[in-house]
Enzyme design. Structure first.
Site, PDB file in Angstrom:
ATOM      1  N   CYS A  53       0.835  -1.211   0.000  1.00 42.91           N
ATOM      2  CA  CYS A  53       0.000   0.000   0.000  1.00 42.91           C
ATOM      3  C   CYS A  53       0.868   1.259   0.000  1.00 42.91           C
ATOM      4  O   CYS A  53       0.529   2.254  -0.646  1.00 42.91           O
ATOM      5  CB  CYS A  53      -0.923   0.018   1.217  1.00 42.91           C
ATOM      6  SG  CYS A  53      -2.009  -1.406   1.315  1.00 42.91           S
ATOM      7  N   ARG A 136      -7.885  -4.430  -3.088  1.00 41.93           N
ATOM      8  CA  ARG A 136      -7.404  -3.274  -3.877  1.00 41.93           C
ATOM      9  C   ARG A 136      -8.382  -3.062  -5.039  1.00 41.93           C
ATOM     10  O   ARG A 136      -8.249  -3.705  -6.076  1.00 41.93           O
ATOM     11  CB  ARG A 136      -5.988  -3.535  -4.403  1.00 41.93           C
ATOM     12  CG  ARG A 136      -4.980  -3.752  -3.304  1.00 41.93           C
ATOM     13  CD  ARG A 136      -3.581  -4.014  -3.823  1.00 41.93           C
ATOM     14  NE  ARG A 136      -2.796  -4.628  -2.778  1.00 41.93           N
ATOM     15  CZ  ARG A 136      -2.261  -3.974  -1.735  1.00 41.93           C
ATOM     16  NH1 ARG A 136      -2.377  -2.672  -1.645  1.00 41.93           N
ATOM     17  NH2 ARG A 136      -1.592  -4.621  -0.809  1.00 41.93           N
TER      18      ARG A 136
HETATM   19  C1  BEZ Z   1       0.552  -4.600   1.892  1.00 36.87           C
HETATM   20  O1  BEZ Z   1       1.753  -4.830   1.902  1.00 36.87           O
HETATM   21  O2  BEZ Z   1       0.099  -3.531   1.492  1.00 36.87           O
HETATM   22  C2  BEZ Z   1      -0.390  -5.670   2.349  1.00 36.87           C
HETATM   23  C3  BEZ Z   1      -0.076  -6.984   2.093  1.00 36.87           C
HETATM   24  C4  BEZ Z   1      -0.932  -7.984   2.527  1.00 36.87           C
HETATM   25  C5  BEZ Z   1      -2.095  -7.650   3.210  1.00 36.87           C
HETATM   26  C6  BEZ Z   1      -2.403  -6.324   3.436  1.00 36.87           C
HETATM   27  C7  BEZ Z   1      -1.545  -5.329   3.000  1.00 36.87           C
END
Ligand code: BEZ
Length: 236
Positions: A53, A136
């Site tokens: 993110c 997402r």
């Molecule tokens: C992230 O790195 O943004 C992420 C990865 C797995 C679950 C939630 C967020």
């Protein structure tokens, strides 16, 4: 509405964007009314203070002027609270350097959605992936408030921002020039002339025979200058 029905709500292409009021890092918004006359990309991310993110937010913020030049505003959302959003965005600005991007200030609104009310309206909670985080999602909403496209990605996969920008440009070009765009189209490539189902299209074909290439009667293309595409955000 039952909770499961709410979670199962999935807006579709052509639907009016579900309306909501929300608190964001830039104050309250009334969506989509506040964005009338503009394209909006409404996107969700799973959680603040997570690496994928963070890379996405930095990229979106870095590219925001390019989206704004296309008359498109960005609005983010996660099910975190406002103070988490503020602290995360401050950390990004003060500490994170990634792929040449640093000192990145996120100035577009990031919605707090701890109740998940907005995320549920937009089908962003997909329990098979996570029942506590939004996937997402990327919604493209046009100036009339209609959902024109959507893309969903799993938690593990960062989005391709060139594709998000390309999709926006392709829809704007389709609206302005009454064309369609072929596989892997990018600005400057030939575009598709819709199948001749009307006198108007047939007439245009007769008038523009010289610049048209027909692979068969149902598959004709023509050039559309990159300059015209580059001017999309600046022309009505
Ligand atoms: C992230 O790195 O943004 C992420 C990865 C797995 C679950 C939630 C967020």
């Amino acid at each position: 509405m039952e909770n499961t029905e709410q979670i199962n709500t999935m807006p579709r292409i052509g639907d009016k964007a579900p309306a909501f009021k929300a608190v964001t890092t830039q104050g309250e918004i009334n969506f989509p009314a506040d964005y009338a006359g503009k394209w909006v990309i409404l996107f969700s991310h799973p959680a603040d203070f997570t690496p994928v993110c963070t890379s996405e937010f930095m990229t979106f913020a870095h590219m925001e002027p390019e989206f704004n030049a296309l008359n498109c505003s960005l609005v983010g959302l996660s099910v975190d609270g406002l103070y988490s959003h503020i602290a995360w965005l401050r950390t990004i600005k003060e500490k994170i350097e990634y792929k040449g991007m640093k000192d990145i200030e996120v100035t577009f609104p990031l919605i707090e959605d701890i109740t998940m009310d907005v995320a549920k309206k937009y089908g962003m909670i997909q329990p098979g992936e996570s029942s506590t985080k939004a996937v997402r999602a990327v919604f493209f909403i046009d100036p009339a408030g209609t959902i024109r496209a959507m893309i969903y990605y799993p938690l593990s996969m960062g989005r391709n921002f060139d594709e998000i920008k390309r999709a926006l440009i392709a829809m704007q070009a389709a609206d302005k020039y009454a064309i369609a765009t072929p596989a892997d189209w990018k600005p400057g490539d030939d575009v598709i002339i819709p199948t001749a189902g009307s006198c108007g299209v047939a007439k245009e074909r007769m008038e523009n025979k010289d610049e048209m290439t027909c692979h068969d009667w149902f598959f004709c293309t023509k050039p559309l200058a990159k300059e015209k595409i580059d001017a999309l955000g600046t022309t009505a």
